[in-house]
Each structure stands twice: as structure tokens, then as C-alpha cells.
Write an enzyme that holds these catalytic residues in place. Structure first.
Site, PDB file in Angstrom:
ATOM      1  N   ALA A  82       1.138  -1.408   0.042  1.00 27.26           N
ATOM      2  CA  ALA A  82       0.650  -0.427   0.166  1.00 27.26           C
ATOM      3  C   ALA A  82       0.943   1.279  -0.258  1.00 27.26           C
ATOM      4  O   ALA A  82       1.983   1.521   0.050  1.00 27.26           O
ATOM      5  CB  ALA A  82      -0.851  -0.154   1.451  1.00 27.26           C
ATOM      6  N   GLY A 103       1.001  -4.617   0.754  1.00 27.38           N
ATOM      7  CA  GLY A 103      -0.518  -4.821   0.592  1.00 27.38           C
ATOM      8  C   GLY A 103      -0.186  -5.710  -1.166  1.00 27.38           C
ATOM      9  O   GLY A 103      -1.319  -6.213  -1.678  1.00 27.38           O
ATOM     10  N   GLU A 123      -0.568  -9.313  -0.876  1.00 29.43           N
ATOM     11  CA  GLU A 123      -1.706  -9.444  -0.917  1.00 29.43           C
ATOM     12  C   GLU A 123      -2.434  -9.736  -1.223  1.00 29.43           C
ATOM     13  O   GLU A 123      -4.064 -10.207  -1.568  1.00 29.43           O
ATOM     14  CB  GLU A 123      -2.233  -8.756   0.746  1.00 29.43           C
ATOM     15  CG  GLU A 123      -1.716  -8.732   1.752  1.00 29.43           C
ATOM     16  CD  GLU A 123      -1.951  -7.932   2.731  1.00 29.43           C
ATOM     17  OE1 GLU A 123      -1.446  -6.216   2.710  1.00 29.43           O
ATOM     18  OE2 GLU A 123      -2.362  -7.899   3.620  1.00 29.43           O
ATOM     19  N   GLU A 174       4.677  -4.297   7.169  1.00 28.29           N
ATOM     20  CA  GLU A 174       4.025  -3.509   7.874  1.00 28.29           C
ATOM     21  C   GLU A 174       4.549  -3.547   9.487  1.00 28.29           C
ATOM     22  O   GLU A 174       4.565  -2.373   9.417  1.00 28.29           O
ATOM     23  CB  GLU A 174       2.035  -3.558   8.126  1.00 28.29           C
ATOM     24  CG  GLU A 174       1.680  -3.716   6.511  1.00 28.29           C
ATOM     25  CD  GLU A 174       2.265  -5.268   5.246  1.00 28.29           C
ATOM     26  OE1 GLU A 174       2.801  -6.702   5.966  1.00 28.29           O
ATOM     27  OE2 GLU A 174       1.217  -6.032   4.699  1.00 28.29           O
TER      28      GLU A 174
HETATM   29  N1  CAA Z   1       4.600   3.015  -1.059  1.00 30.94           N
HETATM   30  C1  CAA Z   1       5.356   4.662  -1.207  1.00 30.94           C
HETATM   31  N2  CAA Z   1       6.006   4.325  -1.842  1.00 30.94           N
HETATM   32  C2  CAA Z   1       6.664   3.466  -1.903  1.00 30.94           C
HETATM   33  C3  CAA Z   1       6.584   2.664  -1.783  1.00 30.94           C
HETATM   34  C4  CAA Z   1       5.464   2.399  -1.316  1.00 30.94           C
HETATM   35  N3  CAA Z   1       4.826   1.078  -0.082  1.00 30.94           N
HETATM   36  N4  CAA Z   1       7.987   1.293  -1.870  1.00 30.94           N
HETATM   37  C5  CAA Z   1       8.289   1.717  -2.419  1.00 30.94           C
HETATM   38  N5  CAA Z   1       8.684   3.164  -2.265  1.00 30.94           N
HETATM   39  C6  CAA Z   1       8.911   4.442  -3.204  1.00 30.94           C
HETATM   40  C7  CAA Z   1       9.867   4.757  -2.532  1.00 30.94           C
HETATM   41  O1  CAA Z   1       9.058   5.711  -1.626  1.00 30.94           O
HETATM   42  C8  CAA Z   1      10.983   5.273  -3.252  1.00 30.94           C
HETATM   43  O2  CAA Z   1      10.572   6.809  -3.979  1.00 30.94           O
HETATM   44  P1  CAA Z   1      11.354   7.779  -4.377  1.00 30.94           P
HETATM   45  O3  CAA Z   1      12.324   7.559  -5.045  1.00 30.94           O
HETATM   46  O4  CAA Z   1      10.634   8.902  -4.627  1.00 30.94           O
HETATM   47  O5  CAA Z   1      12.044   7.938  -2.698  1.00 30.94           O
HETATM   48  C9  CAA Z   1      10.843   4.511  -5.167  1.00 30.94           C
HETATM   49  O6  CAA Z   1       9.356   3.910  -4.421  1.00 30.94           O
HETATM   50  C10 CAA Z   1      11.955   3.216  -4.842  1.00 30.94           C
HETATM   51  O7  CAA Z   1      11.532   2.926  -3.482  1.00 30.94           O
HETATM   52  P2  CAA Z   1      13.744   2.445  -2.770  1.00 30.94           P
HETATM   53  O8  CAA Z   1      14.465   3.762  -2.603  1.00 30.94           O
HETATM   54  O9  CAA Z   1      13.074   2.640  -1.312  1.00 30.94           O
HETATM   55  O10 CAA Z   1      13.828   1.620  -3.079  1.00 30.94           O
HETATM   56  P3  CAA Z   1      15.174   0.663  -2.749  1.00 30.94           P
HETATM   57  O11 CAA Z   1      15.325  -0.198  -3.725  1.00 30.94           O
HETATM   58  O12 CAA Z   1      15.893   0.930  -2.129  1.00 30.94           O
HETATM   59  O13 CAA Z   1      13.966  -0.736  -1.241  1.00 30.94           O
HETATM   60  C11 CAA Z   1      12.056  -1.815  -0.523  1.00 30.94           C
HETATM   61  C12 CAA Z   1      13.422  -1.807  -2.326  1.00 30.94           C
HETATM   62  C13 CAA Z   1      12.880  -2.835   0.221  1.00 30.94           C
HETATM   63  C14 CAA Z   1      10.753  -1.890  -1.367  1.00 30.94           C
HETATM   64  C15 CAA Z   1      10.994  -0.163   0.170  1.00 30.94           C
HETATM   65  O14 CAA Z   1      11.023   0.522  -0.785  1.00 30.94           O
HETATM   66  C16 CAA Z   1      10.260  -0.983   0.986  1.00 30.94           C
HETATM   67  O15 CAA Z   1      10.828  -1.160   1.744  1.00 30.94           O
HETATM   68  N6  CAA Z   1       9.054  -0.359   0.651  1.00 30.94           N
HETATM   69  C17 CAA Z   1       7.943  -0.130   1.189  1.00 30.94           C
HETATM   70  C18 CAA Z   1       7.431  -1.251   1.804  1.00 30.94           C
HETATM   71  C19 CAA Z   1       6.334  -1.977   2.799  1.00 30.94           C
HETATM   72  O16 CAA Z   1       7.091  -1.410   3.963  1.00 30.94           O
HETATM   73  N7  CAA Z   1       5.643  -2.747   2.237  1.00 30.94           N
HETATM   74  C20 CAA Z   1       4.390  -2.745   3.095  1.00 30.94           C
HETATM   75  C21 CAA Z   1       3.543  -1.365   3.069  1.00 30.94           C
HETATM   76  S1  CAA Z   1       1.838  -1.130   4.121  1.00 30.94           S
HETATM   77  C22 CAA Z   1       0.788  -2.134   3.638  1.00 30.94           C
HETATM   78  O17 CAA Z   1       0.930  -2.071   2.668  1.00 30.94           O
HETATM   79  C23 CAA Z   1      -0.108  -2.542   4.181  1.00 30.94           C
HETATM   80  C24 CAA Z   1      -1.614  -3.747   3.983  1.00 30.94           C
HETATM   81  O18 CAA Z   1      -1.646  -4.431   4.014  1.00 30.94           O
HETATM   82  C25 CAA Z   1      -2.633  -3.162   2.427  1.00 30.94           C
END
Ligand code: CAA
Length: 306
Positions: free
Chosen positions: A114, A157, A160, A180
Site C-alpha cells: 500500500a 499489499g 496480499e 508492515e
Molecule cells: N509506498 C510508497 N512509496 C513506496 C513504497 C510504498 N509502499 N515502496 C517504495 N516506494 C517508493 C520509495 O519511497 C521510493 O520513492 P522515492 O524515489 O520518491 O524516494 C521508490 O519507491 C523506490 O523505493 P526505494 O528507494 O526504497 O527502493 P529500494 O530498492 O531501496 O527498496 C523496497 C525497495 C525494499 C521495496 C523499499 O522501497 C521498501 O521497503 N518499501 C516499503 C515496503 C513496505 O513496507 N510495504 C508495506 C506497505 S503497508 C501495506 O501494504 C499495508 C497493507 O497490508 C495493505
């Protein structure tokens, strides 16, 4: 009306809202433009999407390829994207030409979850009052089979969403996780419920409580995905499977999907009873007669969806 009768009437009376899919460039995803003459659009007006690429594939042009397309945010599933996805999947579900759907992302990410930026400042009253993420469940209500073809990250998400699909194929570099907990919340789109059903309690607990990611090979070993392919072959392999599914009777495929999904919702005795009723129901279908007659006559069946 009984559940069975209601189910059947949904199948049989699917009506004039059928969408016809006309493509300007059928095999070019980047030039994608799927024209859906659904109830939401007038005539053959061409629809472009903000967050999706939609194409028709397969030698019989009966497979829909839906690609999540928000590359800068690793396909983070913002509200706009999920609204578009639900709407497109519902249109494809009504499209008589389409027999199976393949859902994919980019090589780097199926979806990284998400959208954290979008929900960062949400408050409890807002998410409760607004039913935050409620509309995501539309994906799991689609009657046609959906194959998730997962390359790269399928996190939160994203993981999921893949589990809402019916079959998950992974590219060799895919990574699955429910991270999460790392950002102070828990899965909110079925992760705590579907993951243990796929992989058992201990592994699901480990993933949900640590936020650790697993790679494609392990996802295959624990039963989360049914096959792993080299990244560049993944979508083609998913389309091949989709074509096989689409070659069967549409209505029987729908019944089979419903029967398997019932296994996740009910007791063994109730599930077996439900399965038996659906099995009996196939004897009211011309396609059941045709399938068995074709076998006996040693020829290919010609299914009509009746
Ligand atoms: N939401 C919004 N933006 C996101 C995102 C997310 N879930 N995941 C990645 N991005 C964005 C980053 O902010 C970044 O944007 P900017 O370049 O503008 O800063 C871009 O995507 C690239 O990401 P990274 O620079 O972090 O890339 P990376 O290769 O270093 O890492 C990653 C990749 C491991 C996937 C890391 O981005 C990450 O950990 N993302 C979040 C994953 C996460 O926590 N997901 C769960 C979300 S909560 C949820 O999903 C609830 C539910 O049950 C529905």
C-alpha cells in the site's frame, strides 16, 4: 433464492453489459489501449489508464494482460491505482471474449505494498469512517481466474494482492513479504488470513512478526507460488497457462474456481456438499455433455459456455 440458485442465475443470466475488446496494437503493451465498451464508457471511446497497462494476448485473443504501471513508486498501491484495477478487472469479468486474466508488475516490483506516503497521516476516524482498503476486496470477487505473475518485490499489499489471485507464478528474483510490522502496523488486506492458509501458521507468523522477505525459491518450497521461471519468461508462461484455462468451458471454469475457493471458507463436510452440488450442476450444462461426448467420440470439444 437459495445460494446455489443465486450462483447459477449469476452465471446464466450474465447479460447485455458485455464488453468487446478492440485493440489498436494487440501485442504491444507499451502502446496499450484497451477499449472497453462497458457500461462506464460510451461507444468505442479509447480508455487510457493512469496506473495500468492493459492488453489482450493469446492466439485466440482471449487473455487479458493487466500490468501495474507506477514504476517510480515500485507500483505502490495507491487509492487511484486500486480503483482503476478493480474497475478494469470487473470490466474484464463481464467481457465474453476474455477467458482468463494475467496480473503482473514490472521486473523490479510486482507491488511494494500500500502507498505509505498516502496513508502516513491518516487518522483512526478517517480509516474507520472511510472504510480504508475496503475496495481492495473487489479483486477477490472476480469470477474469472486471475494468474499473478510476480517479478521483483511483492511486499505488504503487493503480497496480499498476489494472494487474492488464483494462481501465483514467480520470477526467479521475486521476493515476497509482509513487512508492515516494520512500519508500525499489520497487514490490512488479507495477509494475516490468506498467508497462513497458503504456508501454515509457523511460517506466516515468522513472516508477519519479523517482516522478513522470502525469495521465489522458498516461496515455491512452502507452497505460496506454484512455479518459478526465469524473469524474462514469466509472463509468457503465465499466458500459456491462461490459454489452457481459457480453452475449457467458461462456465465450468467458473464453477471450479468457486468450488476451490469454498475450501478456504468452510468445513470439509460443508465444502464437500457444496462441491457435490456444483458437480451435479454441471450435468445441466451443454458444455458438460459436449466435453464427455467429445471424449467418447475421440475429438476436441467445442465449448459454448452454455
Ligand atoms: N509506498 C510508497 N512509496 C513506496 C513504497 C510504498 N509502499 N515502496 C517504495 N516506494 C517508493 C520509495 O519511497 C521510493 O520513492 P522515492 O524515489 O520518491 O524516494 C521508490 O519507491 C523506490 O523505493 P526505494 O528507494 O526504497 O527502493 P529500494 O530498492 O531501496 O527498496 C523496497 C525497495 C525494499 C521495496 C523499499 O522501497 C521498501 O521497503 N518499501 C516499503 C515496503 C513496505 O513496507 N510495504 C508495506 C506497505 S503497508 C501495506 O501494504 C499495508 C497493507 O497490508 C495493505
Amino acid at each position: 433464492m437459495s445460494f446455489l440458485a443465486r450462483t447459477l442465475s449469476q452465471f446464466i443470466t450474465r447479460s447485455g453489459t458485455t464488453a468487446s475488446t478492440l485493440l489498436t496494437k494487440p501485442h504491444n503493451v507499451s502502446a496499450l489501449a484497451l477499449r472497453l465498451s462497458s457500461t462506464q464508457q460510451s461507444g468505442n471511446e479509447q480508455k487510457k489508464y493512469d496506473y495500468l497497462l492493459v492488453d489482450v494476448k493469446g492466439k485466440d485473443s482471449n487473455i487479458a494482460l493487466v500490468q501495474l504501471n507506477r514504476p517510480k513508486a515500485l507500483n505502490a498501491l495507491c487509492d487511484g491505482l486500486m480503483k482503476e484495477l478493480s474497475s478494469v478487472l470487473e470490466s474484464l469479468d463481464r467481457d465474453e471474449k476474455i477467458g482468463c486474466i494475467v496480473l503482473t508488475g514490472s521486473t523490479r516490483a510486482f507491488a511494494a505494498g500500500a502507498d505509505i506516503r498516502e496513508m502516513q497521516n491518516n487518522t483512526l476516524p478517517q480509516v474507520v469512517g472511510g472504510g480504508f482498503l475496503d475496495q481492495w476486496s473487489a479483486v477477490s470477487k472476480i469470477k474469472k481466474p486471475i494468474i499473478a505473475a510476480v517479478n521483483g518485490f511483492a511486499l505488504g499489499g503487493g503480497c496480499e494482492l498476489s494472494m487474492m489471485c488464483d494462481i501465483i507464478y514467480a520470477g526467479e528474483e521475486a521476493e515476497f513479504g509482509q513487512p508492515e510490522i516494520i512500519i508500525g502496523t499489520i497487514p490490512g488486506a488479507g495477509g494475516t488470513q490468506r498467508l497462513p492458509r497458503y504456508v501454515g501458521k509457523s511460517k506466516a507468523m515468522e513472516m508477519v512478526l519479523t517482516g522478513n522477505r522470502i525469495k521465489a525459491k522458498e516461496a515455491y518450497q512452502i507452497g505460496l507460488v506454484s512455479a518459478v521461471f526465469p524473469a524474462n519468461q514469466l509472463v509468457d508462461e503465465a499466458i500459456k497457462t491462461a490459454e489452457k484455462i481459457a480453452s475449457h468451458s467458461r462456465i465450468v471454469v467458473q464453477l471450479a474456481k468457486e468450488a476451490v475457493n469454498a475450501a478456504f471458507e468452510t468445513t470439509l463436510a460443508e465444502g464437500n456438499r457444496f462441491e457435490k452440488r456444483l458437480f451435479h450442476t454441471t450435468f445441466g450444462l451443454a458444455d458438460r455433455k459436449e466435453g464427455m461426448t467429445a471424449f467418447v467420440e475421440k475429438r476436441k470439444p467445442n465449448f459454448t459456455g452454455q
